[in-house]
Design an enzyme around this catalytic site. Structure first.
Site, PDB file in Angstrom:
ATOM      1  N   GLY A  40      34.905  41.104  34.310  1.00 24.80           N
ATOM      2  CA  GLY A  40      35.382  42.458  33.973  1.00 24.80           C
ATOM      3  C   GLY A  40      34.724  43.501  34.530  1.00 24.80           C
ATOM      4  O   GLY A  40      33.392  43.252  35.161  1.00 24.80           O
ATOM      5  N   CYS A  41      35.193  44.930  34.442  1.00 23.98           N
ATOM      6  CA  CYS A  41      34.541  45.971  35.056  1.00 23.98           C
ATOM      7  C   CYS A  41      33.276  46.574  34.657  1.00 23.98           C
ATOM      8  O   CYS A  41      32.140  46.439  35.298  1.00 23.98           O
ATOM      9  CB  CYS A  41      35.614  47.139  35.206  1.00 23.98           C
ATOM     10  SG  CYS A  41      36.248  47.559  33.408  1.00 23.98           S
ATOM     11  N   TYR A  42      33.051  46.618  33.123  1.00 25.41           N
ATOM     12  CA  TYR A  42      31.847  46.746  32.600  1.00 25.41           C
ATOM     13  C   TYR A  42      30.758  45.731  32.830  1.00 25.41           C
ATOM     14  O   TYR A  42      29.775  46.045  33.447  1.00 25.41           O
ATOM     15  CB  TYR A  42      31.913  47.024  31.280  1.00 25.41           C
ATOM     16  CG  TYR A  42      32.525  48.389  30.663  1.00 25.41           C
ATOM     17  CD1 TYR A  42      32.009  49.591  31.097  1.00 25.41           C
ATOM     18  CD2 TYR A  42      33.496  48.510  29.806  1.00 25.41           C
ATOM     19  CE1 TYR A  42      32.504  50.680  30.486  1.00 25.41           C
ATOM     20  CE2 TYR A  42      34.060  49.320  29.330  1.00 25.41           C
ATOM     21  CZ  TYR A  42      33.577  50.802  29.709  1.00 25.41           C
ATOM     22  OH  TYR A  42      34.277  52.020  29.298  1.00 25.41           O
ATOM     23  N   THR A  75      30.586  43.586  35.309  1.00 27.41           N
ATOM     24  CA  THR A  75      30.240  43.779  36.695  1.00 27.41           C
ATOM     25  C   THR A  75      29.088  44.768  37.032  1.00 27.41           C
ATOM     26  O   THR A  75      28.304  44.543  37.480  1.00 27.41           O
ATOM     27  CB  THR A  75      31.419  44.130  37.776  1.00 27.41           C
ATOM     28  OG1 THR A  75      32.374  43.179  37.599  1.00 27.41           O
ATOM     29  CG2 THR A  75      30.959  44.242  39.076  1.00 27.41           C
TER      30      THR A  75
END
Ligand SMILES: NC(=O)c1ccc[n+]([C@@H]2O[C@H](COP(=O)([O-])OP(=O)(O)OC[C@H]3O[C@@H](n4cnc5c(N)ncnc54)[C@H](OP(=O)(O)O)[C@@H]3O)[C@@H](O)[C@H]2O)c1
EC number: 1.2.1.38
Length: 344
Positions: free
Chosen positions: A148-150, A152
């Site tokens: 996921g972006c967060y 990462t």
């Protein structure tokens, strides 16, 4: 040439895959899907791609995609990738999923947080697609669960410190994301009048990315890590800035913390550790696959404040997915991704 398919090419991460892959010298895109725009040319839906592709969107047709491609990216809402992956793996086609279906070591964690009908991954060789930590297992995987972006932004900032036992396992995380993190479907929460000149928190302490962070941070630490996570929506298109508050186990100074990060990431092209006193900014990574890490020691409280910046659509999604593809196919990791961030 690597023959590539993209399920969900009309979403924000899908179109970002197409932007980045247009300059990838070893790739040919053979199949792209959309739920709403089947039959249209991609450049008609996204004029930014005019002149780069002469390809039309298909319905989701797994057999067709799998018969044409060496690898498929699934840039779909959670729950859709698992069925595609089963068919692809049977035919020896690699899968890189940008959603959450393949991120968890334990299927029950996925079920608890994402619910729905899901096939699980018995019999599928999967890897968590954070190259800086899992390069070896990504090489061997049939299916890569792109992070996921967060997560990462958080995991890259904390893993070196947890591995070296520099901080304890109770961490407070405040993250700010651009609106594209919510995808391209309109909702009242992401229209201009709601977002412009406003920052707001959402899903505090129960965001779906928490179990993913806890899984990976606990593995790095060797002990269960607990995370208080407060995500915020901010009035920008792209970018995530995560600020993480950690208790130092020992009285380390700025230079010693810098050494921990610099040593851990010394061979990593996409992670840049900023010199002590320099702080990251989403502007400095915009449109790129870089993660910038900065930090500050608060001596008075024994707190280490770590800050990371990524572009949610690149290192937080499509760029990282291409980095994973490059690893799987034995290419240099930065192929197609060696781009200077857009500034200002
Ligand atoms: N946005 C980010 O920053 C980000 C970062 C990391 C990971 N992710 C994850 O990546 C995935 C894609 O995110 P996104 O932001 O690109 O989403 P998005 O902009 O909402 O796009 C979703 C895509 O999936 C297609 N789609 C939706 N429902 C479908 C269905 N029932 N059957 C077939 N296709 C369907 C859509 O097609 P049409 O629109 O043509 O109908 C569109 O191409 C999600 O799992 C998300 O959590 C997103």
């Amino acid at each position: 040439m690597i023959k590539v398919g993209i399920f969900g090419a009309t979403g924000y991460t899908g179109v970002e895959l197409m932007r980045l892959l247009s300059k990838h010298e070893k790739v040919k895109i053979e199949y792209i899907s959309s739920q709403s725009y089947a039959g249209k040319s991609i450049a008609d839906v996204y004029p930014s791609l005019t002149g780069f592709y002469d390809i039309s969107l298909d319905d989701v047709e797994v057999e067709k995609a799998v018969s044409k491609c060496d690898v498929v990216f699934t840039a779909l809402p959670a729950g859709y990738a698992s069925k595609i992956a089963r068919e692809a793996v049977k035919k020896g086609v690699k899968v890189i999923d940008l959603g959450a279906d393949f991120r968890f070591d334990d299927y029950s964690t996925y079920k608890e947080w994402y619910g729905g009908e899901y096939d699980g991954y018995d019999g599928i060789k999967r890897a968590y697609g954070l190259p800086e930590i899992y390069r070896d297992s990504i090489k061997e995987a049939d299916v890569v669960g792109n992070p996921g972006c967060y997560p990462t932004s958080v995991i890259l900032g904390l893993v070196p410190l947890l591995k070296e036992k520099v901080i304890d396992g109770n961490i407070i995380i405040d993250s700010k994301s651009g609106i594209s993190g919510a995808g391209h479907s309109p909702s009242q929460k992401n229209i201009y009048a709601e977002c412009n000149e406003s920052i707001r928190a959402y899903n505090v302490a129960n965001h779906r990315h928490v179990p993913e962070m806890v899984q990976e941070l606990s593995k790095a630490s060797g002990e269960k890590v607990s995370v208080v996570f407060a995500p915020h929506l901010t009035p920008m298109t792209r970018g995530i800035l995560s600020t993480m508050y950690c208790k130092l186990r020992e009285n380390l100074n700025q230079e010693e913390i810098y050494e921990v990060f610099a040593e851990f990431y010394k061979n990593e092209y996409f992670v840049k550790v900023l010199k002590p006193g320099a702080y990251p900014s989403t502007k400095n990574v915009y449109g790129s696959n870089f993660c910038h890490i900065g930090f500050e020691v608060d001596k008075a409280t024994g707190t280490l404040v770590v800050m990371t910046a990524i572009d949610n659509l690149v290192k937080g999604a499509s760029g990282q997915a291409i980095q994973n593809m490059n690893i799987i196919f034995g290419l240099e990791e930065k192929t197609g991704l060696d781009i200077v961030p857009v500034y200002p």
